[in-house]
Design an enzyme around this catalytic site. Structure first.
Site, short mmCIF file in Angstrom:
data_model
loop_
_atom_site.label_atom_id
_atom_site.label_comp_id
_atom_site.label_asym_id
_atom_site.label_seq_id
_atom_site.Cartn_x
_atom_site.Cartn_y
_atom_site.Cartn_z
N ASP A 184 -4.08 0.05 -6.87
CA ASP A 184 -5.13 -0.83 -5.75
C ASP A 184 -6.13 -1.35 -5.34
O ASP A 184 -7.40 -0.30 -4.73
CB ASP A 184 -4.99 0.47 -4.47
N ARG B 78 0.79 -1.31 0.01
CA ARG B 78 -0.15 0.25 -0.26
C ARG B 78 0.82 0.77 0.06
O ARG B 78 0.96 2.02 0.47
CB ARG B 78 -0.82 0.18 0.71
N TYR C 29 -1.43 -0.91 8.12
CA TYR C 29 -2.91 -1.60 8.85
C TYR C 29 -2.43 -1.36 10.37
O TYR C 29 -2.07 -1.01 10.87
CB TYR C 29 -2.81 -3.34 8.03
N SER D 213 -7.97 -1.00 -2.72
CA SER D 213 -9.17 0.60 -2.43
C SER D 213 -9.64 0.84 -2.87
O SER D 213 -11.04 1.44 -2.59
CB SER D 213 -7.88 1.80 -2.89
N GLN E 146 -0.68 3.14 -6.30
CA GLN E 146 -2.39 3.52 -5.40
C GLN E 146 -3.44 3.17 -6.44
O GLN E 146 -4.38 2.78 -6.63
CB GLN E 146 -2.23 4.82 -4.99
P1 NAD Z 1 -8.77 -2.17 6.76
O1 NAD Z 1 -9.87 -2.69 5.82
O2 NAD Z 1 -7.71 -3.33 6.95
O3 NAD Z 1 -9.54 -1.59 7.66
C1 NAD Z 1 -10.19 -1.04 8.41
C2 NAD Z 1 -10.28 0.55 8.58
O4 NAD Z 1 -10.77 -0.15 10.40
C3 NAD Z 1 -8.90 1.05 9.07
O5 NAD Z 1 -8.08 2.23 8.87
C4 NAD Z 1 -8.08 0.16 10.42
O6 NAD Z 1 -7.16 1.54 11.67
C5 NAD Z 1 -9.32 0.15 11.04
N1 NAD Z 1 -9.69 -0.64 12.92
C6 NAD Z 1 -8.79 -1.64 13.21
N2 NAD Z 1 -9.44 -3.00 14.01
C7 NAD Z 1 -10.20 -1.42 14.72
C8 NAD Z 1 -10.99 -0.65 15.86
N3 NAD Z 1 -10.33 -2.24 17.13
N4 NAD Z 1 -11.40 0.61 16.26
C9 NAD Z 1 -11.46 0.91 15.43
N5 NAD Z 1 -11.04 0.93 13.68
C10 NAD Z 1 -10.11 0.22 13.57
O7 NAD Z 1 -8.52 -0.82 6.21
P2 NAD Z 1 -8.08 -0.02 5.19
O8 NAD Z 1 -8.81 0.68 4.76
O9 NAD Z 1 -7.31 -1.04 3.55
O10 NAD Z 1 -6.33 1.07 4.36
C11 NAD Z 1 -5.84 0.58 5.46
C12 NAD Z 1 -4.08 1.31 5.53
O11 NAD Z 1 -3.78 1.51 3.99
C13 NAD Z 1 -4.81 2.58 6.23
O12 NAD Z 1 -3.70 2.90 6.38
C14 NAD Z 1 -4.81 3.36 4.36
O13 NAD Z 1 -4.20 4.87 4.93
C15 NAD Z 1 -3.06 2.86 4.06
N6 NAD Z 1 -3.74 3.03 2.00
C16 NAD Z 1 -3.01 2.91 1.47
C17 NAD Z 1 -2.73 3.24 0.37
C18 NAD Z 1 -1.31 3.58 -0.79
O14 NAD Z 1 -0.73 4.58 -0.52
N7 NAD Z 1 -1.42 3.07 -1.43
C19 NAD Z 1 -4.09 3.06 -0.57
C20 NAD Z 1 -4.79 2.57 0.87
C21 NAD Z 1 -4.77 2.17 2.24
#
Ligand code: NAD
Length: 384
Positions: free
Chosen positions: A126, A118, A224, A129, A123
Site C-alpha cells: 500500500d 485497502r 474511506y 499508506s 497492506q
Molecule cells: P484519506 O487520506 O482518504 O483521508 C484522511 C482522513 O480524513 C480519513 O481518516 C477520513 O475519514 C478523514 N476525513 C474525511 N473527511 C473528513 C471530515 N469532513 N472531517 C474529518 N475527517 C474527515 O484516508 P487514509 O489515511 O487513506 O485511510 C482511508 C481508510 O483506509 C481508513 O479507514 C484506513 O484505516 C484504511 N486503511 C486501510 C489499510 C489496509 O488495510 N490496507 C491501509 C491504510 C488505510
C-alpha cells in the site's frame, strides 16, 4: 523483460538498487536514466554496481518493456513508448477517469498502485499508506520550523513554557502519524475524524478525540470517509472553530476519495487564531481543508502561516523511495516470473489495480473487467 527507471519530478526514485537487483536476479534487465536516484541520495554507481545500465531519458522511454514511476507519464512521453509497454504508477483514475484514455494506445497496459484495495492482505503493497505516514510525520516537523514557540512543556530558569496545542483533522494514516509525532515532541494533541473507527486509534496514541455526534454511517465505503449531512457539517464547523482558536498548530489531512477535500477551517476561524500559529494542509492537492490554502505554497494570512503541501513524503526522499520500492516488490510478487508477467485476474488486487489492459480501458468498466477473469476451471467428471 527490460525494466526502466526514470528521473522523477520530485526528489524520490521509484526503484531502488535493491529492487533493481531483485529484477536482475530473476533474469530481467534494468536500465535507468542518468541521475535517477540523485535527489534520493542514490548514486549512479549504486545502480551500475548491481548491473543496471545508464541510458538517456529517450532511450529508457523507448526501449523499456516495463516502466515503474511515481507520477503518471505525460502524453508526450507516452508517444515515445514501445508497443505493449507495461506502466505502473499512481494514476488516480478516481479523481479524473479520463486519464485512462492517455494510456489506451499502442497495446499499453497500465496498473495503478492507488487502486489496490485497502485490505489486510494488501497492506505491504500500500503506497498510499507508506507515503501518507511519512507526510504525517513531516507535517509536524514542518510546523515546528515555522512555529515561533516550543512544542513541549519546559521548565526553565526563566519560567515555565506551556506545551503547544496541536489539532489534527482527519485521523487516517497521515493524521495518526502526525498525532504520534506531535505527542513524541511533547505537544497537547487533539484530533477528530468523521469515521467512527478513528476514535479508538486516536485515543490509543494518547490524544484526545473531538467527537461530533451524528456522522453518516461509513461502514460500506471500504474504509474511506463519506460525505456528511448539512446538519452534521454545521455542528462540526462550530466545534472546529472553538478548537482552532486555541490551537498553535493545525494539521489537516481530511480527504474524500474522488471528490474535493472538505473545507474544515474557514477564513473566520483562521482570523481567531493566535498570530504565529501554523496550519499544515496535507489535502491541498484536492482543494485543501483550509479556505486560505494555496497548493504548493506557504502563505501568511491574518498572522497565521498556512503551508499547502500534499507531497511532503518527497522531502524524506531516501526513506520514501525505499518504502515505495518495497511496496512495489511486494505487489509484483503476485505476478512477476522469470519469463515475464503472469497476471491472475481472479486476484482482486491485480484486477482492481489494472486500469488499462493491452490498449483497452478497463477502469470503471465491469464488462471489460469480467472479460479479464478466466472462467473457473470445471473439474472433469470421471465416468464410473
Ligand atoms: P484519506 O487520506 O482518504 O483521508 C484522511 C482522513 O480524513 C480519513 O481518516 C477520513 O475519514 C478523514 N476525513 C474525511 N473527511 C473528513 C471530515 N469532513 N472531517 C474529518 N475527517 C474527515 O484516508 P487514509 O489515511 O487513506 O485511510 C482511508 C481508510 O483506509 C481508513 O479507514 C484506513 O484505516 C484504511 N486503511 C486501510 C489499510 C489496509 O488495510 N490496507 C491501509 C491504510 C488505510
Amino acid at each position: 523483460m527490460l525494466f526502466g527507471i526514470l528521473k522523477e519530478q520530485d526528489q524520490r526514485v521509484s526503484v531502488t538498487p535493491e529492487l533493481a537487483k531483485k529484477f536482475i536476479s530473476e533474469g530481467h534487465e534494468v536500465i535507468y536514466e542518468k541521475g535517477a536516484g540523485e535527489s534520493a541520495f542514490i548514486s549512479d554507481e549504486l545502480y551500475e554496481g548491481i548491473g543496471a545500465k545508464s541510458k538517456s531519458r529517450e532511450e529508457v522511454l523507448s526501449s523499456s518493456n516495463v516502466l515503474i514511476t511515481l507520477d503518471p507519464l505525460s502524453k508526450e512521453d507516452v508517444a515515445k513508448l514501445a508497443e505493449g509497454t507495461f506502466l505502473f504508477s499512481s494514476f488516480q483514475p478516481f479523481q479524473d477517469a479520463s486519464i485512462c484514455e492517455v494510456y489506451a494506445t499502442k497495446g499499453i497496459s497500465a496498473f495503478s498502485f492507488d487502486m489496490i484495495p485497502r485490505t489486510t492482505i494488501a497492506q505491504s503493497m500500500d503506497i498510499l499508506s507508506s507515503m501518507a505516514s511519512i507526510s504525517g510525520y513531516k507535517a509536524v516537523l514542518k510546523a515546528t520550523d515555522y512555529l515561533p514557540r516550543y512544542m513541549p512543556m519546559l521548565s526553565t530558569a526563566a519560567g515555565t513554557v506551556p506545551p503547544s496545542k496541536v489539532l489534527v483533522m482527519g485521523a487516517g494514516v497521515a493524521g495518526l502519524q502526525a498525532i504520534a509525532t506531535a505527542k513524541r515532541l511533547g505537544a497537547q494533541v487533539e484530533a477528530f475524524d468523521t469515521r467512527a473507527a478513528a476514535k479508538e486509534e486516536v485515543m490509543s496514541l494518547g490524544a484526545k478525540f473531538v467527537e461530533v455526534e451524528g456522522a453518516t454511517d461509513d461502514t460500506s465505503a471500504g474504509g474511506y470517509a463519506v460525505e456528511q449531512t448539512e446538519e452534521y457539517k454545521k455542528r462540526q464547523a462550530e466545534l472546529i472553530a472553538q478548537k482552532v482558536e486555541k490551537a498553535d498548530v493545525v494539521i489537516t489531512t481530511a480527504q474524500l476519495r474522488g471528490r474535493p477535500a472538505p473545507t474544515l477551517v474557514t477564513e473566520e476561524a483562521v482570523k481567531t487564531m493566535k498570530a504565529g500559529s501554523v496550519i499544515v494542509d496535507l489535502a491541498s492537492s484536492t482543494g485543501g481543508n483550509c479556505a486560505l490554502t494555496k497548493d504548493k505554497e506557504v502563505v501568511r494570512a491574518h498572522g497565521v502561516t498556512i503551508i499547502g503541501n500534499s507531497n511532503l513524503a518527497a522531502d524524506i526522499s531516501e526513506q520514501a523511495s525505499v518504502l515505495y520500492s518495497k511496496n512495489i516488490q511486494n505487489y509484483m510478487k503476485l505476478f512477476l516470473t522469470k519469463e515475464g508477467f503472469d497476471f491472475d485476474f481472479n486476484d482482486e488486487i491485480i484486477l482492481q489495480s489494472c486500469i488499462v489492459y493491452k490498449g483497452d480501458v478497463v477502469y470503471g468498466n465491469e464488462e471489460k473487467q469480467k472479460q479479464l477473469v478466466p472462467p473457473a476451471k470445471v473439474e472433469e467428471s470421471v465416468e464410473a
